[in-house]
Design an enzyme around this catalytic site. Structure first.
Site, PDB file in Angstrom:
ATOM      1  N   ARG A 160      11.731 -25.005   3.658  1.00 48.03           N
ATOM      2  CA  ARG A 160      11.444 -26.411   3.371  1.00 48.03           C
ATOM      3  C   ARG A 160      11.212 -26.530   1.862  1.00 48.03           C
ATOM      4  O   ARG A 160      10.867 -25.549   1.194  1.00 48.03           O
ATOM      5  CB  ARG A 160      10.187 -26.874   4.113  1.00 48.03           C
ATOM      6  CG  ARG A 160      10.261 -26.743   5.635  1.00 48.03           C
ATOM      7  CD  ARG A 160       8.924 -27.134   6.262  1.00 48.03           C
ATOM      8  NE  ARG A 160       8.970 -27.098   7.716  1.00 48.03           N
ATOM      9  CZ  ARG A 160       8.607 -26.045   8.453  1.00 48.03           C
ATOM     10  NH1 ARG A 160       8.177 -24.930   7.858  1.00 48.03           N
ATOM     11  NH2 ARG A 160       8.679 -26.091   9.777  1.00 48.03           N
ATOM     12  N   LYS A 183       4.181 -24.899   7.934  1.00 48.11           N
ATOM     13  CA  LYS A 183       3.271 -25.874   8.531  1.00 48.11           C
ATOM     14  C   LYS A 183       2.184 -25.155   9.336  1.00 48.11           C
ATOM     15  O   LYS A 183       2.418 -24.098   9.905  1.00 48.11           O
ATOM     16  CB  LYS A 183       4.055 -26.829   9.439  1.00 48.11           C
ATOM     17  CG  LYS A 183       4.999 -27.758   8.675  1.00 48.11           C
ATOM     18  CD  LYS A 183       5.679 -28.729   9.623  1.00 48.11           C
ATOM     19  CE  LYS A 183       6.572 -29.711   8.866  1.00 48.11           C
ATOM     20  NZ  LYS A 183       7.257 -30.648   9.791  1.00 48.11           N
ATOM     21  N   HIS A 251      16.364 -31.324   2.740  1.00 42.76           N
ATOM     22  CA  HIS A 251      16.009 -30.813   4.070  1.00 42.76           C
ATOM     23  C   HIS A 251      17.258 -30.523   4.898  1.00 42.76           C
ATOM     24  O   HIS A 251      17.236 -29.640   5.765  1.00 42.76           O
ATOM     25  CB  HIS A 251      15.119 -31.814   4.806  1.00 42.76           C
ATOM     26  CG  HIS A 251      14.366 -31.204   5.953  1.00 42.76           C
ATOM     27  ND1 HIS A 251      13.368 -30.274   5.768  1.00 42.76           N
ATOM     28  CD2 HIS A 251      14.486 -31.378   7.282  1.00 42.76           C
ATOM     29  CE1 HIS A 251      12.889 -29.905   6.949  1.00 42.76           C
ATOM     30  NE2 HIS A 251      13.557 -30.557   7.886  1.00 42.76           N
ATOM     31  N   ARG A 254      18.354 -26.960   4.828  1.00 43.53           N
ATOM     32  CA  ARG A 254      17.653 -26.114   5.801  1.00 43.53           C
ATOM     33  C   ARG A 254      18.319 -26.239   7.174  1.00 43.53           C
ATOM     34  O   ARG A 254      18.513 -25.247   7.886  1.00 43.53           O
ATOM     35  CB  ARG A 254      16.186 -26.535   5.850  1.00 43.53           C
ATOM     36  CG  ARG A 254      15.359 -25.900   6.957  1.00 43.53           C
ATOM     37  CD  ARG A 254      13.905 -26.341   6.744  1.00 43.53           C
ATOM     38  NE  ARG A 254      13.135 -26.341   7.985  1.00 43.53           N
ATOM     39  CZ  ARG A 254      12.449 -25.302   8.435  1.00 43.53           C
ATOM     40  NH1 ARG A 254      12.465 -24.157   7.778  1.00 43.53           N
ATOM     41  NH2 ARG A 254      11.743 -25.396   9.549  1.00 43.53           N
ATOM     42  N   HIS A 277       9.287 -22.530  13.321  1.00 44.17           N
ATOM     43  CA  HIS A 277       8.977 -23.566  14.306  1.00 44.17           C
ATOM     44  C   HIS A 277       7.896 -23.073  15.253  1.00 44.17           C
ATOM     45  O   HIS A 277       7.915 -21.928  15.699  1.00 44.17           O
ATOM     46  CB  HIS A 277      10.232 -23.924  15.119  1.00 44.17           C
ATOM     47  CG  HIS A 277      11.188 -24.775  14.357  1.00 44.17           C
ATOM     48  ND1 HIS A 277      12.509 -24.935  14.714  1.00 44.17           N
ATOM     49  CD2 HIS A 277      11.019 -25.535  13.234  1.00 44.17           C
ATOM     50  CE1 HIS A 277      13.112 -25.739  13.854  1.00 44.17           C
ATOM     51  NE2 HIS A 277      12.226 -26.120  12.957  1.00 44.17           N
ATOM     52  N   TYR A 286      19.211 -27.679  17.226  1.00 43.80           N
ATOM     53  CA  TYR A 286      20.389 -27.198  16.517  1.00 43.80           C
ATOM     54  C   TYR A 286      21.551 -26.942  17.459  1.00 43.80           C
ATOM     55  O   TYR A 286      22.710 -26.978  17.052  1.00 43.80           O
ATOM     56  CB  TYR A 286      20.042 -25.958  15.696  1.00 43.80           C
ATOM     57  CG  TYR A 286      19.078 -26.295  14.602  1.00 43.80           C
ATOM     58  CD1 TYR A 286      19.487 -27.029  13.497  1.00 43.80           C
ATOM     59  CD2 TYR A 286      17.736 -25.947  14.697  1.00 43.80           C
ATOM     60  CE1 TYR A 286      18.596 -27.395  12.514  1.00 43.80           C
ATOM     61  CE2 TYR A 286      16.834 -26.301  13.713  1.00 43.80           C
ATOM     62  CZ  TYR A 286      17.268 -27.029  12.621  1.00 43.80           C
ATOM     63  OH  TYR A 286      16.380 -27.397  11.648  1.00 43.80           O
TER      64      TYR A 286
END
Length: 305
Positions: A160, A183, A251, A254, A277, A286
């Site tokens: 990111r 994150k 983004h 990515r 994730h 995806y």
């Protein structure tokens, strides 16, 4: 090149040296841009029936560029490639004006429109073109090296923007992998391919500010932390120059990393770890992106579609 000996061709050789030595562009980029400049000069010579002098390049107008692009499209060049050709022409004409002590006044000509299709990840050559174009048009060579490094990290390692900008001097020297904090403070290890490592080494070499202790790896023009908005702005400008879709954001690089890995056989669990994730459901999007791309290819290629 061409039938006439064009005096302006000497500027192309100078420009190639400038791109390679001062701007530290890749051999591929230098070769592509130099080829574009020679094609422009040959076209202008055939267009006017005269040898092209350096002064004539400063006088190139929008009509000349439109005619050049029309000729290139007529020879079978696609919209994306024609947009990259226009980007190279603009960079060359800007260099020529500066060499002659003139303020660059490159005529504004719209890049060819790309046909509308389903939103999709960038193709590998589009991702690389975006990164290299952003680097080539930066205000200073070291800033260009910085932007190139960041965008290659997004596409080459699936970071990111915030993760790339959180890297510090402590992460140097960059090895084959780096640890990033994503994150929810989730840490992961991601691969760093050779091209990305080399770009970062070159950026650190050119950076005029010290990158030491806990300082951010990627610095702003005044030596402070770099804003994510500046990265987005550089991508937006490169995207317009190349005629790429508005969906190609930082983004999206990515997303492209993830989709291309999936298309080449990566399993979802591994992809989940590489992207950081928290849940597998976040990664499964995806598969839908890839299916949408395949459906679009089918509709355009299958005789029964």
């Amino acid at each position: 090149m061409g039938d006439l000996p064009h005096p302006a061709s000497a500027l192309v050789a100078q420009w190639g040296g400038y791109l390679a030595n001062d701007r530290r562009r890749s051999a591929h980029t230098v070769r592509a841009y130099v080829g574009t400049a020679h094609r422009l000069i040959d076209f202008l010579g055939g267009y006017s029936g005269e040898a092209v002098e350096p002064e004539a390049l400063v006088a190139v107008g929008a009509a000349d560029l439109r005619a050049f692009l029309a000729a290139r499209r007529g020879s079978g060049l696609g919209a994306a490639s024609a947009a990259r050709e226009l980007s190279g022409v603009r960079a060359f004409l800007t260099y020529v004006a500066e060499q002659q002590g003139r303020a660059p006044q490159v005529p504004r000509t719209r890049a060819p429109r790309r046909p509308k299709t389903l939103p999709r990840p960038a193709a590998p050559d589009e991702a690389m073109a975006l990164a290299e174009d952003a680097g080539a048009f930066a205000s200073e060579p070291w800033i260009g090296a910085r932007d190139l490094s960041i965008l290659l990290l997004l596409y080459g390692s699936g970071l990111r923007v915030s993760e790339a900008l959180s890297l510090t001097a402590r992460d140097l020297p960059i090895g084959e992998t780096i640890r990033v904090t994503g994150k929810r403070s989730k840490m992961r290890v991601v691969p760093v391919v050779k091209a990305v490592r080399e770009a970062i080494v070159e950026y650190v070499r050119q950076c005029p500010y010290p990158i030491a202790d806990g300082a951010p790896l990627f610095l702003g023009a005044r030596g402070g932390p770099l804003s994510a908005d500046l990265v987005r702005r550089a991508v937006r400008a490169a995207r317009v120059r190349l005629g790429l879709p508005d969906t190609l954001t930082p983004h999206a690089l990515r997303h492209s990393f993830a989709t291309h890995l999936l298309a080449r056989g990566a399993d979802l669990r591994s992809l989940q770890e590489l992207l950081g994730h928290a849940s597998l459901s976040s990664t499964q999007i995806y598969t839908k992106v890839d299916a949408a791309h395949l459906l679009d290819v089918y509709r355009h290629a299958h005789p029964r579609a």
